[in-house]
Write an enzyme that holds these catalytic residues in place. Sequence first.
Site, mmCIF file in Angstrom:
data_model
loop_
_atom_site.group_PDB
_atom_site.id
_atom_site.type_symbol
_atom_site.label_atom_id
_atom_site.label_comp_id
_atom_site.label_asym_id
_atom_site.label_seq_id
_atom_site.Cartn_x
_atom_site.Cartn_y
_atom_site.Cartn_z
ATOM 1 N N ALA A 110 -6.097 31.450 4.234
ATOM 2 C CA ALA A 110 -6.351 29.654 3.408
ATOM 3 C C ALA A 110 -5.896 28.578 4.440
ATOM 4 O O ALA A 110 -5.283 29.327 4.867
ATOM 5 C CB ALA A 110 -5.658 29.884 2.187
ATOM 6 N N GLU A 132 2.469 34.438 2.728
ATOM 7 C CA GLU A 132 2.458 33.559 2.123
ATOM 8 C C GLU A 132 3.790 33.484 1.865
ATOM 9 O O GLU A 132 4.286 32.476 1.924
ATOM 10 C CB GLU A 132 2.022 34.330 0.665
ATOM 11 C CG GLU A 132 -0.319 34.337 0.688
ATOM 12 C CD GLU A 132 -0.206 35.486 1.193
ATOM 13 O OE1 GLU A 132 -0.249 36.737 1.412
ATOM 14 O OE2 GLU A 132 -1.804 35.489 1.139
ATOM 15 N N GLU A 155 -6.704 39.302 2.506
ATOM 16 C CA GLU A 155 -7.344 39.378 0.967
ATOM 17 C C GLU A 155 -9.319 39.913 1.116
ATOM 18 O O GLU A 155 -9.409 40.114 0.727
ATOM 19 C CB GLU A 155 -6.577 38.388 0.752
ATOM 20 C CG GLU A 155 -5.104 38.539 0.285
ATOM 21 C CD GLU A 155 -4.791 37.277 -0.451
ATOM 22 O OE1 GLU A 155 -4.659 35.697 0.545
ATOM 23 O OE2 GLU A 155 -4.702 37.386 -1.760
ATOM 24 N N GLY A 194 -5.158 35.431 3.411
ATOM 25 C CA GLY A 194 -7.197 35.335 3.026
ATOM 26 C C GLY A 194 -6.865 35.981 3.211
ATOM 27 O O GLY A 194 -8.907 36.592 2.969
#
Length: 278
Positions: free
Chosen positions: A83, A151, A131, A128
């Site tokens: 992210a 994270e 993911e 991310g």
Amino acid sequence: MDFGTFETLAIETSEGVATVTINRPEALNALSTKVVEELARVCEVLNQLGGTGTAASAALDGAWPVRGVILTGAGGKAFVAGADIREMASMSLDEGEFYARSMHAVTLALEAVPVPVIACVDGYALGGGCELALAADFIYASERAQFGQPEVNLGLVPGFGGSVRLQQRIGLGPARELIYTGRRIDAAEALRLGLVNRVLPTRDELLSAAAETVREVAAKSPTAVALAKRSINQSTGRPTAEGLTIEAGSFRAAFATEDKREGTAAFLEKREAVFPGR
Ligand code: CAA
């Protein structure tokens, strides 16, 4: 297929393979809100394959200009480094949740695409990025791929599906360990854990292997592949009996297709099937 124009993605279609490249190399292809928005648009187009967008209706008109999707990253260093940390640094609670939910929608839409999606990971697939790859049907990696859910290093938790899909893919124990430690693993370890299906030496070999797999699947009935994908995705994590009900629905839907008539007739007539894709 007309995908439109994008700022952060490059899309190329060749011989039934759509290659979607996340193209923000200056930020290691981090999933900014713009990337998320553009990925949502691509998924919307891809979900029109085969008909009106669901595996069940894919039987309707046999429109399969794309038979597989390759998802990759530009710049030679990363698939996706996560992210966008710069954007997240100033997000409010509501904005953070909206960001996560927007990407959840993208991953669900990617899973619904009625043709195989292969994530080709060359370099970093972190947070991310890992993911996003987990929402693909399978992951191919180059030897220099690195995976992880870092994270916890940022005071964050996986927010784009990692706490759900990583355990589904590699099991609860290994998923917990990767998420709690934030540890990075290399391609060989990812293969051993079942996170990736194949490891290839270089980026070119990686992309060629993925395209070859798409061609292999493209020789089969597209309606059958779409229905199989739907069965697998919809039954993941459900009790066996519920999963079997979903499977029975797909099996029944296959009986309504011309592909099933052609496939079974071709077997009995001892010839190659030519699937109309309906
Ligand atoms: N978001 C925003 N920018 C990022 C980024 C990210 N996730 N990852 C890298 N970048 C940017 C860097 O800030 C840097 O930009 P500048 O040149 O403007 O400083 C540029 O990309 C190149 O990165 P580095 O200089 O750090 O490259 P490196 O080779 O030294 O290190 C790396 C590579 C180890 C991948 C390192 O960049 C890194 O650790 N990135 C962050 C990885 C991460 O923590 N990802 C998880 C994000 S949180 C998340 O994804 C939450 C979720 O589940 C929703």
